[in-house]
Design a protein around this motif. Structure first.
Motif, PDB file in Angstrom:
ATOM      1  N   ASP A   1       1.047  -1.221  -0.227  1.00 57.19           N
ATOM      2  CA  ASP A   1      -0.275   0.173  -0.222  1.00 57.19           C
ATOM      3  C   ASP A   1       1.152   1.127  -0.031  1.00 57.19           C
ATOM      4  O   ASP A   1       0.565   1.959  -0.250  1.00 57.19           O
ATOM      5  CB  ASP A   1      -1.242  -0.499   0.763  1.00 57.19           C
ATOM      6  N   MET A   2       1.956   1.456   0.531  1.00 58.22           N
ATOM      7  CA  MET A   2       2.380   2.502   0.699  1.00 58.22           C
ATOM      8  C   MET A   2       3.773   2.120  -0.279  1.00 58.22           C
ATOM      9  O   MET A   2       4.117   3.322  -0.593  1.00 58.22           O
ATOM     10  CB  MET A   2       3.600   1.829   2.023  1.00 58.22           C
ATOM     11  N   LEU A   3       3.650   1.249  -1.122  1.00 55.02           N
ATOM     12  CA  LEU A   3       4.521   1.376  -1.872  1.00 55.02           C
ATOM     13  C   LEU A   3       4.073   1.994  -3.026  1.00 55.02           C
ATOM     14  O   LEU A   3       4.809   2.402  -4.261  1.00 55.02           O
ATOM     15  CB  LEU A   3       5.121   0.177  -2.500  1.00 55.02           C
ATOM     16  N   LEU A   4       2.696   1.292  -2.981  1.00 60.63           N
ATOM     17  CA  LEU A   4       1.387   2.156  -4.290  1.00 60.63           C
ATOM     18  C   LEU A   4       2.015   3.808  -4.217  1.00 60.63           C
ATOM     19  O   LEU A   4       2.038   4.296  -4.942  1.00 60.63           O
ATOM     20  CB  LEU A   4       0.503   1.545  -4.083  1.00 60.63           C
ATOM     21  N   GLU A   5       1.615   3.820  -2.873  1.00 62.05           N
ATOM     22  CA  GLU A   5       1.325   4.994  -2.823  1.00 62.05           C
ATOM     23  C   GLU A   5       3.005   6.520  -2.629  1.00 62.05           C
ATOM     24  O   GLU A   5       2.474   7.127  -3.308  1.00 62.05           O
ATOM     25  CB  GLU A   5       1.027   5.606  -1.349  1.00 62.05           C
ATOM     26  N   MET A   6       3.446   5.149  -2.868  1.00 57.84           N
ATOM     27  CA  MET A   6       5.204   6.618  -3.175  1.00 57.84           C
ATOM     28  C   MET A   6       4.892   6.286  -4.560  1.00 57.84           C
ATOM     29  O   MET A   6       5.555   6.771  -4.661  1.00 57.84           O
ATOM     30  CB  MET A   6       6.305   5.158  -2.590  1.00 57.84           C
ATOM     31  N   GLU A   7       4.920   5.366  -5.060  1.00 60.01           N
ATOM     32  CA  GLU A   7       5.138   4.876  -6.525  1.00 60.01           C
ATOM     33  C   GLU A   7       4.367   6.214  -7.095  1.00 60.01           C
ATOM     34  O   GLU A   7       4.361   6.875  -8.052  1.00 60.01           O
ATOM     35  CB  GLU A   7       4.470   4.183  -7.003  1.00 60.01           C
ATOM     36  N   SER A   8       2.792   6.325  -6.859  1.00 60.08           N
ATOM     37  CA  SER A   8       1.476   7.013  -7.513  1.00 60.08           C
ATOM     38  C   SER A   8       2.290   8.513  -7.150  1.00 60.08           C
ATOM     39  O   SER A   8       2.437   9.502  -8.264  1.00 60.08           O
ATOM     40  CB  SER A   8       0.722   7.170  -6.659  1.00 60.08           C
ATOM     41  N   LYS A   9       3.193   9.064  -6.040  1.00 58.75           N
ATOM     42  CA  LYS A   9       3.567  10.281  -5.825  1.00 58.75           C
ATOM     43  C   LYS A   9       4.748  10.384  -6.760  1.00 58.75           C
ATOM     44  O   LYS A   9       5.062  11.865  -7.346  1.00 58.75           O
ATOM     45  CB  LYS A   9       3.974  10.683  -4.421  1.00 58.75           C
ATOM     46  N   VAL A  10       5.231   8.716  -6.537  1.00 57.98           N
ATOM     47  CA  VAL A  10       6.923   9.432  -7.612  1.00 57.98           C
ATOM     48  C   VAL A  10       6.533  10.150  -9.793  1.00 57.98           C
ATOM     49  O   VAL A  10       6.849  10.839  -9.717  1.00 57.98           O
ATOM     50  CB  VAL A  10       7.111   8.410  -7.544  1.00 57.98           C
ATOM     51  N   ARG A  11       5.115   9.015  -9.338  1.00 62.83           N
ATOM     52  CA  ARG A  11       4.737   9.237 -11.043  1.00 62.83           C
ATOM     53  C   ARG A  11       3.932  11.132 -10.729  1.00 62.83           C
ATOM     54  O   ARG A  11       4.757  11.117 -12.204  1.00 62.83           O
ATOM     55  CB  ARG A  11       3.693   8.539 -11.114  1.00 62.83           C
ATOM     56  N   ARG A  12       3.622  11.670  -9.637  1.00 62.01           N
ATOM     57  CA  ARG A  12       3.012  12.912  -9.671  1.00 62.01           C
ATOM     58  C   ARG A  12       4.042  13.624  -9.942  1.00 62.01           C
ATOM     59  O   ARG A  12       4.226  14.705 -10.718  1.00 62.01           O
ATOM     60  CB  ARG A  12       2.464  13.180  -9.096  1.00 62.01           C
ATOM     61  N   GLU A  13       5.157  13.319  -8.672  1.00 60.15           N
ATOM     62  CA  GLU A  13       6.141  14.368  -8.976  1.00 60.15           C
ATOM     63  C   GLU A  13       7.237  14.655 -10.446  1.00 60.15           C
ATOM     64  O   GLU A  13       7.484  15.162 -11.177  1.00 60.15           O
ATOM     65  CB  GLU A  13       7.205  13.978  -8.087  1.00 60.15           C
ATOM     66  N   ILE A  14       7.144  12.854 -10.900  1.00 61.02           N
ATOM     67  CA  ILE A  14       7.763  13.063 -12.830  1.00 61.02           C
ATOM     68  C   ILE A  14       6.569  13.886 -13.690  1.00 61.02           C
ATOM     69  O   ILE A  14       7.199  14.456 -14.170  1.00 61.02           O
ATOM     70  CB  ILE A  14       7.792  11.627 -12.925  1.00 61.02           C
ATOM     71  N   GLU A  15       5.787  13.416 -13.289  1.00 62.30           N
ATOM     72  CA  GLU A  15       4.496  14.010 -13.800  1.00 62.30           C
ATOM     73  C   GLU A  15       4.006  16.194 -14.301  1.00 62.30           C
ATOM     74  O   GLU A  15       4.559  17.180 -15.383  1.00 62.30           O
ATOM     75  CB  GLU A  15       3.557  13.788 -14.212  1.00 62.30           C
ATOM     76  N   VAL A  16       4.831  16.748 -13.005  1.00 64.29           N
ATOM     77  CA  VAL A  16       4.935  17.637 -12.422  1.00 64.29           C
ATOM     78  C   VAL A  16       6.404  18.468 -13.574  1.00 64.29           C
ATOM     79  O   VAL A  16       6.380  19.385 -13.551  1.00 64.29           O
ATOM     80  CB  VAL A  16       4.436  17.715 -11.250  1.00 64.29           C
ATOM     81  N   ALA A  17       7.491  17.337 -12.859  1.00 67.25           N
ATOM     82  CA  ALA A  17       8.774  17.728 -13.293  1.00 67.25           C
ATOM     83  C   ALA A  17       8.790  18.177 -14.572  1.00 67.25           C
ATOM     84  O   ALA A  17       8.901  19.144 -15.384  1.00 67.25           O
ATOM     85  CB  ALA A  17       9.316  17.017 -12.593  1.00 67.25           C
ATOM     86  N   ALA A  18       7.893  16.853 -15.692  1.00 66.28           N
ATOM     87  CA  ALA A  18       7.631  17.065 -16.604  1.00 66.28           C
ATOM     88  C   ALA A  18       6.653  18.391 -17.515  1.00 66.28           C
ATOM     89  O   ALA A  18       7.702  18.601 -18.155  1.00 66.28           O
ATOM     90  CB  ALA A  18       7.322  15.201 -17.246  1.00 66.28           C
ATOM     91  N   ASP A  19       6.232  18.060 -16.603  1.00 61.41           N
ATOM     92  CA  ASP A  19       4.967  19.579 -16.892  1.00 61.41           C
ATOM     93  C   ASP A  19       6.221  21.131 -17.167  1.00 61.41           C
ATOM     94  O   ASP A  19       5.564  21.478 -17.915  1.00 61.41           O
ATOM     95  CB  ASP A  19       3.842  19.619 -16.376  1.00 61.41           C
ATOM     96  N   ASN A  20       6.559  20.643 -16.008  1.00 69.06           N
ATOM     97  CA  ASN A  20       6.804  21.707 -15.744  1.00 69.06           C
ATOM     98  C   ASN A  20       7.883  22.195 -16.400  1.00 69.06           C
ATOM     99  O   ASN A  20       8.267  23.094 -17.217  1.00 69.06           O
ATOM    100  CB  ASN A  20       8.165  21.639 -14.235  1.00 69.06           C
ATOM    101  N   TRP A  21       9.168  20.989 -16.813  1.00 66.35           N
ATOM    102  CA  TRP A  21       9.795  20.980 -17.720  1.00 66.35           C
ATOM    103  C   TRP A  21       9.395  21.670 -19.740  1.00 66.35           C
ATOM    104  O   TRP A  21       9.789  22.604 -20.197  1.00 66.35           O
ATOM    105  CB  TRP A  21      10.973  19.926 -17.716  1.00 66.35           C
ATOM    106  N   ILE A  22       8.543  20.754 -19.253  1.00 66.26           N
ATOM    107  CA  ILE A  22       7.729  20.888 -21.016  1.00 66.26           C
ATOM    108  C   ILE A  22       7.579  22.765 -20.496  1.00 66.26           C
ATOM    109  O   ILE A  22       7.880  23.397 -21.915  1.00 66.26           O
ATOM    110  CB  ILE A  22       6.778  20.221 -20.989  1.00 66.26           C
ATOM    111  N   VAL A  23       7.332  23.306 -20.259  1.00 63.94           N
ATOM    112  CA  VAL A  23       6.266  24.371 -19.969  1.00 63.94           C
ATOM    113  C   VAL A  23       8.015  26.047 -20.350  1.00 63.94           C
ATOM    114  O   VAL A  23       7.144  26.407 -20.903  1.00 63.94           O
ATOM    115  CB  VAL A  23       5.873  24.614 -18.680  1.00 63.94           C
ATOM    116  N   ASP A  24       9.044  24.819 -19.416  1.00 65.25           N
ATOM    117  CA  ASP A  24       9.773  26.155 -19.076  1.00 65.25           C
ATOM    118  C   ASP A  24      10.672  25.596 -20.262  1.00 65.25           C
ATOM    119  O   ASP A  24      11.140  27.100 -21.368  1.00 65.25           O
ATOM    120  CB  ASP A  24      10.987  25.853 -18.354  1.00 65.25           C
ATOM    121  N   TYR A  25      10.490  24.860 -21.042  1.00 58.07           N
ATOM    122  CA  TYR A  25      11.635  25.068 -22.768  1.00 58.07           C
ATOM    123  C   TYR A  25      10.585  25.732 -23.928  1.00 58.07           C
ATOM    124  O   TYR A  25      10.788  25.671 -24.957  1.00 58.07           O
ATOM    125  CB  TYR A  25      11.115  22.660 -22.448  1.00 58.07           C
ATOM    126  N   ALA A  26       9.118  25.278 -23.351  1.00 57.20           N
ATOM    127  CA  ALA A  26       8.330  25.911 -24.355  1.00 57.20           C
ATOM    128  C   ALA A  26       8.496  27.584 -24.317  1.00 57.20           C
ATOM    129  O   ALA A  26       8.107  27.946 -24.974  1.00 57.20           O
ATOM    130  CB  ALA A  26       6.861  25.657 -24.067  1.00 57.20           C
TER     131      ALA A  26
END
Length: 137
Positions: free
Chosen positions: A1-26
């Motif tokens: 459960d905690m692992l899924l939560e961590m995985e979900s949190k890491v995915r969201r951080e990656i998605e946010v980081a990717a979105d931020n990177w894409i926004v910054d790059y654009a």
């Protein structure tokens, strides 16, 4: 459960980081594109200015060429007139020299005729025509 939560949190951080990177790059790409567009506009303006300068120089050169052509034609006309006057002058000199020769011939002939027609006169005759101005002594 905690692992899924961590995985979900890491995915969201990656998605946010990717979105931020894409926004910054654009955003960076848009800024670079604006710079390119500004530079392009500036270069186009320079090219237009240079083109205007070339047209102006071409017009000035054309005007100068026309002026030189007119001056050349005027110089040619003046030279032709001078040559004509020079020829006229030489003809007048020739005519004057011929007239002088004729005058010398006539003068020499007249002198010979005068000498032939000269009549000797007496000393007394000469003395009759004397005035006090003629006397030397």
């Amino acid at each position: 459960d905690m692992l899924l939560e961590m995985e979900s949190k890491v995915r969201r951080e990656i998605e946010v980081a990717a979105d931020n990177w894409i926004v910054d790059y654009a955003s960076a790409m848009r800024a670079q594109l604006r710079n390119f567009m500004d530079r392009d506009a500036s270069l186009r303006e320079e090219v237009q200015d240079q083109h205007k300068q070339r047209l102006l120089l071409h017009q000035q050169l054309s005007n100068r060429s026309d002026e030189l052509e007119l001056k050349s034609a005027e110089l040619y006309r003046v030279r032709r007139e001078a040559d004509a006057k020079d020829c006229e002058h030489h003809e007048l000199i020739r005519a004057l020299r011929n007239q002088q020769k004729i005058d010398r011939k006539h003068s020499a002939r007249a002198h010979r005729i005068e000498m032939r027609e000269a009549v000797p006169v007496s000393y007394t005759h000469l003395r009759d025509h004397e005035t006090p101005d003629h006397l030397v002594c």
